[in-house]
Design a protein around this motif. Structure first.
Motif, mmCIF file in Angstrom:
data_model
loop_
_atom_site.group_PDB
_atom_site.id
_atom_site.type_symbol
_atom_site.label_atom_id
_atom_site.label_comp_id
_atom_site.label_asym_id
_atom_site.label_seq_id
_atom_site.Cartn_x
_atom_site.Cartn_y
_atom_site.Cartn_z
ATOM 1 N N LEU A 1 40.340 37.557 55.138
ATOM 2 C CA LEU A 1 41.564 37.832 54.539
ATOM 3 C C LEU A 1 41.798 36.891 53.292
ATOM 4 O O LEU A 1 42.845 36.922 52.708
ATOM 5 N N ALA A 2 40.657 35.780 53.219
ATOM 6 C CA ALA A 2 40.681 34.904 52.138
ATOM 7 C C ALA A 2 40.870 35.711 50.875
ATOM 8 O O ALA A 2 41.634 35.049 50.164
ATOM 9 N N PRO A 3 40.277 36.649 50.422
ATOM 10 C CA PRO A 3 40.470 37.244 49.092
ATOM 11 C C PRO A 3 41.894 37.641 48.962
ATOM 12 O O PRO A 3 42.726 37.199 47.627
ATOM 13 N N ALA A 4 42.412 38.111 49.760
ATOM 14 C CA ALA A 4 43.864 38.669 49.802
ATOM 15 C C ALA A 4 44.866 37.579 49.689
ATOM 16 O O ALA A 4 46.025 37.512 49.102
ATOM 17 N N GLN A 5 44.578 36.605 50.328
ATOM 18 C CA GLN A 5 45.420 35.308 50.419
ATOM 19 C C GLN A 5 45.234 34.660 48.841
ATOM 20 O O GLN A 5 46.287 34.343 48.499
ATOM 21 N N TRP A 6 44.161 34.671 48.452
ATOM 22 C CA TRP A 6 44.091 33.994 47.177
ATOM 23 C C TRP A 6 44.618 34.998 46.029
ATOM 24 O O TRP A 6 45.393 34.406 45.236
ATOM 25 N N ILE A 7 44.648 36.223 45.941
ATOM 26 C CA ILE A 7 45.065 37.067 45.031
ATOM 27 C C ILE A 7 46.534 36.982 45.129
ATOM 28 O O ILE A 7 47.175 37.152 44.101
ATOM 29 N N TYR A 8 47.226 37.145 46.264
ATOM 30 C CA TYR A 8 48.687 37.184 46.802
ATOM 31 C C TYR A 8 49.392 35.857 46.438
ATOM 32 O O TYR A 8 50.530 35.853 46.642
ATOM 33 N N GLY A 9 48.457 34.762 46.640
ATOM 34 C CA GLY A 9 49.117 33.431 46.863
ATOM 35 C C GLY A 9 49.968 33.216 47.928
ATOM 36 O O GLY A 9 50.882 32.773 48.060
ATOM 37 N N ASP A 10 49.404 33.913 49.127
ATOM 38 C CA ASP A 10 50.049 33.860 50.414
ATOM 39 C C ASP A 10 49.119 33.419 51.531
ATOM 40 O O ASP A 10 48.613 34.083 52.122
ATOM 41 N N PRO A 11 49.021 32.078 51.736
ATOM 42 C CA PRO A 11 48.234 31.608 52.629
ATOM 43 C C PRO A 11 48.515 31.932 54.231
ATOM 44 O O PRO A 11 47.520 31.707 55.079
ATOM 45 N N THR A 12 49.622 32.611 54.448
ATOM 46 C CA THR A 12 50.064 32.914 55.817
ATOM 47 C C THR A 12 49.533 34.475 55.975
ATOM 48 O O THR A 12 49.591 34.925 57.107
ATOM 49 N N LEU A 13 48.945 35.130 55.095
ATOM 50 C CA LEU A 13 48.433 36.593 55.246
ATOM 51 C C LEU A 13 47.564 36.437 56.222
ATOM 52 O O LEU A 13 46.385 35.755 55.800
ATOM 53 N N GLY A 14 47.588 37.142 57.154
ATOM 54 C CA GLY A 14 46.587 37.365 58.383
ATOM 55 C C GLY A 14 46.557 35.924 59.299
ATOM 56 O O GLY A 14 45.793 35.821 59.992
ATOM 57 N N SER B 1 50.916 47.587 52.377
ATOM 58 C CA SER B 1 50.402 47.983 51.108
ATOM 59 C C SER B 1 49.126 48.473 51.275
ATOM 60 O O SER B 1 47.861 47.826 51.868
ATOM 61 N N VAL B 2 48.428 49.424 50.544
ATOM 62 C CA VAL B 2 47.285 50.152 50.544
ATOM 63 C C VAL B 2 46.365 49.093 49.788
ATOM 64 O O VAL B 2 45.152 48.873 50.280
ATOM 65 N N VAL B 3 47.000 48.739 48.838
ATOM 66 C CA VAL B 3 46.071 47.411 48.102
ATOM 67 C C VAL B 3 45.606 46.422 48.791
ATOM 68 O O VAL B 3 44.440 45.832 48.856
ATOM 69 N N LYS B 4 46.535 45.741 49.663
ATOM 70 C CA LYS B 4 46.259 44.602 50.383
ATOM 71 C C LYS B 4 45.096 45.162 51.477
ATOM 72 O O LYS B 4 44.423 44.294 51.850
ATOM 73 N N MET B 5 45.167 46.478 52.072
ATOM 74 C CA MET B 5 44.299 46.660 53.109
ATOM 75 C C MET B 5 42.903 46.901 52.251
ATOM 76 O O MET B 5 41.848 46.643 52.827
ATOM 77 N N PHE B 6 42.725 47.330 50.879
ATOM 78 C CA PHE B 6 41.482 47.438 50.118
ATOM 79 C C PHE B 6 40.846 46.012 49.972
ATOM 80 O O PHE B 6 39.754 45.870 50.299
ATOM 81 N N ILE B 7 41.759 45.160 49.719
ATOM 82 C CA ILE B 7 41.367 43.736 49.455
ATOM 83 C C ILE B 7 40.584 43.014 50.736
ATOM 84 O O ILE B 7 39.606 42.641 50.732
ATOM 85 N N ALA B 8 41.808 43.458 51.795
ATOM 86 C CA ALA B 8 40.971 42.997 53.290
ATOM 87 C C ALA B 8 39.641 43.546 53.523
ATOM 88 O O ALA B 8 39.037 42.816 54.268
ATOM 89 N N GLY B 9 39.494 44.638 53.134
ATOM 90 C CA GLY B 9 38.072 45.332 53.643
ATOM 91 C C GLY B 9 36.967 44.885 52.942
ATOM 92 O O GLY B 9 35.777 44.915 53.348
ATOM 93 N N ALA C 1 31.767 52.816 54.806
ATOM 94 C CA ALA C 1 32.967 53.431 53.900
ATOM 95 C C ALA C 1 34.142 53.280 54.847
ATOM 96 O O ALA C 1 35.290 53.375 53.920
ATOM 97 N N ILE C 2 34.054 53.002 56.015
ATOM 98 C CA ILE C 2 35.629 52.959 56.758
ATOM 99 C C ILE C 2 36.241 51.740 56.309
ATOM 100 O O ILE C 2 37.498 51.330 56.391
ATOM 101 N N ILE C 3 35.285 50.567 56.063
ATOM 102 C CA ILE C 3 35.776 49.215 55.911
ATOM 103 C C ILE C 3 36.097 48.958 54.286
ATOM 104 O O ILE C 3 36.814 48.264 53.958
ATOM 105 N N LEU C 4 35.066 49.587 53.539
ATOM 106 C CA LEU C 4 34.958 49.231 52.055
ATOM 107 C C LEU C 4 36.039 49.886 51.268
ATOM 108 O O LEU C 4 36.303 51.277 51.585
ATOM 109 N N PRO C 5 36.706 49.379 50.345
ATOM 110 C CA PRO C 5 37.766 50.292 49.533
ATOM 111 C C PRO C 5 36.942 51.369 48.712
ATOM 112 O O PRO C 5 35.734 50.789 48.247
ATOM 113 N N PRO C 6 37.514 52.504 48.410
ATOM 114 C CA PRO C 6 38.742 52.832 48.816
ATOM 115 C C PRO C 6 38.701 53.717 49.910
ATOM 116 O O PRO C 6 38.602 54.995 50.152
#
Length: 438
Positions: free
Chosen positions: A421-434, A169-177, A150-155
């Motif tokens: 962090l692949a899901p967050a990179q894909w959703i935000y279109g930011d390959p540099t994330l992480g 961003s809280v949402v970015k953290m959730f996606i990263a988990g 539960a510490i890793i999985l959103p929310p």
């Protein structure tokens, strides 16, 4: 200045060792430090600093998610999720352990609290495992480790707290988990299967489509909760705080209108328990704001960053040092206290060496998930041992295999961040994330 800060830290740990609540210890030490170094005139701002620190809008998500978990504990939502997990996984050898892991992952997607997961699921599943021949130590260990997902999985509540402290961003953290949480669940299931083969744990039932369909129908409304909460947050329809309020409304509606099982007495108990848990967390946040203000004005974080930078500026080595630090702190501090104490200090360091704060937040929360399993504090493990009536040290021995799984996920997320962090990179279109600096 550095000597005074050293005395401040010694005083803090001295009070904690005397069993003074850490929130009180933080506040006392901060007030004394401000009085001695900055003068009594600065104390008039203490109350305002504490109030401002505890009234951030994103922090409202914490009591709301706690309340949603309490409502689930007071109704049949937990039992229905267990029934569905049993229909899906009960045909595997050692299936009851896997049911525990699966149900914990379902529950984590709604409550965001590991302790709530142990309380809700352990009270049902630990006696069931013991009656089927599982040792009480193994039953406590698998329940505790699974609940810490539960510490890793959103929310995740610790992720919300970190996001507020680090201003990410809280949402970015959730996606990263998401991926680390799923990897952790699969790894724990694999370890459970190996234990089942070794100790000849039983198969619970044959797989039947009719039983799976029946269990799915009974749990359908409960399964809507994570869809509503996470769908609303990730879809951009609500913020994390609004999603937490939505979780409470949805849990109430399902428990009262659909299942018709939540009475006034149970709701009152959920409200009282939620208020007590929230008070503990918020007092910690308020006291930490005072400590953080003092440390910022004394430039302790910058001094620490400069000192470590003199040792190495290699981000991989910095992460190794921080992993060791957090694993040690996790043995002695609750997750909220560890986040509050460490983030203001180490944030300038990770910024200086170029580590993405979302990546760092994921590494931090994974360390704290492991810390919930390592005595002497081990809040989740202790709760699980209490339900199983098992010795904590024997349970820790039974928990070694599951700790290896969590440590493996930690190493993957630390040194292969693009995978997590692949899901967050894909959703935000930011390959540099992480991305790690070269």
């Amino acid at each position: 200045m550095s000597g005074a800060i050293g005395y401040m830290l010694i005083g803090l740990f001295g009070l904690v060792l005397l069993n003074v609540p850490i929130a009180i210890a933080l506040g006392v030490v901060a007030v004394i430090a401000i009085w001695l170094i900055q003068g009594s005139d600065m104390l008039v701002n203490a109350a305002l600093v504490m109030f401002d620190g505890a009234t951030s809008f994103p922090l409202l998500a914490i009591p709301l998610f706690i309340l949603a978990g309490g409502i689930m504990n007071s109704s049949s939502i937990s039992r229905r999720l267990i029934g569905l997990a049993t229909a899906m996984l009960g045909f595997v050898r050692g299936g009851l352990a896997m049911v525990t892991i699966g149900a914990s992952m379902f529950f984590a997607e709604i409550s965001g609290s590991a302790v709530a997961g142990v309380a809700a699921l352990g009270s049902l599943l630990i006696p069931a495992m013991k009656s089927r021949g599982y040792s009480k130590e193994f039953s406590a260990a698998v329940t505790s480790s699974a609940s810490s997902l539960a510490i890793i999985l959103p929310p995740s509540i610790p992720m919300i707290l970190y996001a507020v402290m680090a201003q990410v961003s809280v949402v970015k953290m959730f996606i990263a988990g998401f991926l680390p949480g799923i990897l952790g669940g699969l790894g724990l299931a694999g370890a459970s299967y190996l234990y089942a083969l070794k100790y000849d744990f039983p198969v619970e039932q044959r797989f039947r489509w009719s039983q799976l369909v029946k269990a799915f129908r009974e749990a359908a409304w409960a399964l809507l909760l994570p869809v509503i909460i996470l769908g609303g947050i990730f879809g951009g329809f609500v913020t994390a705080t609004e999603g937490a309020a939505l979780a409470v409304v949805a849990a109430l509606f399902i428990s009262v209108v659909i299942y018709r099982e939540l009475n006034v007495r149970a709701l009152y108990k959920a409200l009282v328990d939620g208020a007590l848990q929230t008070a503990v967390v918020m007092l910690l946040v308020a006291a930490s704001a005072l400590v953080g203000t003092f440390m910022t004005e004394s430039q302790l974080p910058q001094a620490l960053a400069t000192w470590i930078a003199k040792l190495t500026t290699n981000p991989y080595l910095v992460l190794l040092l921080l992993n060791v630090l957090f694993l040690i702190l996790g043995m002695f501090l609750h997750s909220a206290a560890a986040i509050i104490l460490t983030v203001p200090i180490v944030l300038p360091l990770i910024q200086q060496v170029g580590i993405d704060p979302v990546h760092f937040g994921l590494v931090l929360t994974l360390n704290l998930a492991i810390g919930q399993q390592t005595p002497p504090v081990a809040s989740v493990l202790i709760a699980s041992c209490s339900l199983a009536k098992a010795d904590i040290w024997r349970t820790t021995k039974a928990n070694v295999g599951f700790l290896v799984v969590l440590l493996t996920v930690l190493m993957i997320c630390t040194y292969v961040p693009w995978l997590a962090l692949a899901p967050a990179q894909w959703i935000y279109g930011d390959p540099t994330l992480g991305a790690m600096p070269q």
